[in-house]
Motif scaffolding. Sequence first.
Motif, short mmCIF file in Angstrom:
data_model
loop_
_atom_site.label_atom_id
_atom_site.label_comp_id
_atom_site.label_asym_id
_atom_site.label_seq_id
_atom_site.Cartn_x
_atom_site.Cartn_y
_atom_site.Cartn_z
N ASP A 95 0.82 -0.93 0.11
CA ASP A 95 0.05 0.05 0.09
C ASP A 95 0.92 1.28 0.06
N GLU A 96 0.54 2.36 -0.80
CA GLU A 96 1.40 3.32 -0.87
C GLU A 96 1.72 4.08 0.59
N ARG A 97 0.42 3.83 1.43
CA ARG A 97 0.58 4.33 2.79
C ARG A 97 1.96 3.72 3.52
N PHE A 98 2.37 2.86 3.10
CA PHE A 98 3.82 2.17 3.76
C PHE A 98 4.85 2.99 3.37
N LYS A 114 4.92 6.17 3.95
CA LYS A 114 4.89 7.26 4.91
C LYS A 114 5.52 6.96 6.36
N HIS A 115 5.83 5.73 6.24
CA HIS A 115 6.63 5.32 7.64
C HIS A 115 8.17 5.29 7.40
N ASP A 146 -3.72 -4.80 -1.81
CA ASP A 146 -3.46 -3.60 -0.59
C ASP A 146 -3.96 -3.61 0.70
N GLU A 171 -8.70 -1.11 4.97
CA GLU A 171 -8.75 -0.29 5.77
C GLU A 171 -8.02 -0.85 7.08
#
Length: 92
Positions: A13-16, A18-19, A53, A56
């Motif tokens: 997931d692209e959110r990863f 941000k870590h 992905d 949620e």
Amino acid sequence: MSWGNSLVTVIYDERFLKHYSESYAHPESPSRLITAINALNELGLMKKVTVTDAGEPLYNLPYEVHDRNYVEFIRSLSFRGFSYADGDTYVN
């Protein structure tokens, strides 16, 4: 959620991305993830895995494998922005 028919599922997931640590010097970083995905692509292995992905967040899931006090400690750190849970583990 279907995990596909392959033997290996990659959860991406692209959110990863941000870590990351404040200095970007920690081994656990977006560049590590990008390098792994690029290597799978270059070796032709992405065609052999199922990619899905993260979906949620399942906020109750950590309680299934971690002590409630530990989960609450990590959760409290996450509301502060960037901080270290210990000398090697950061939360952001």
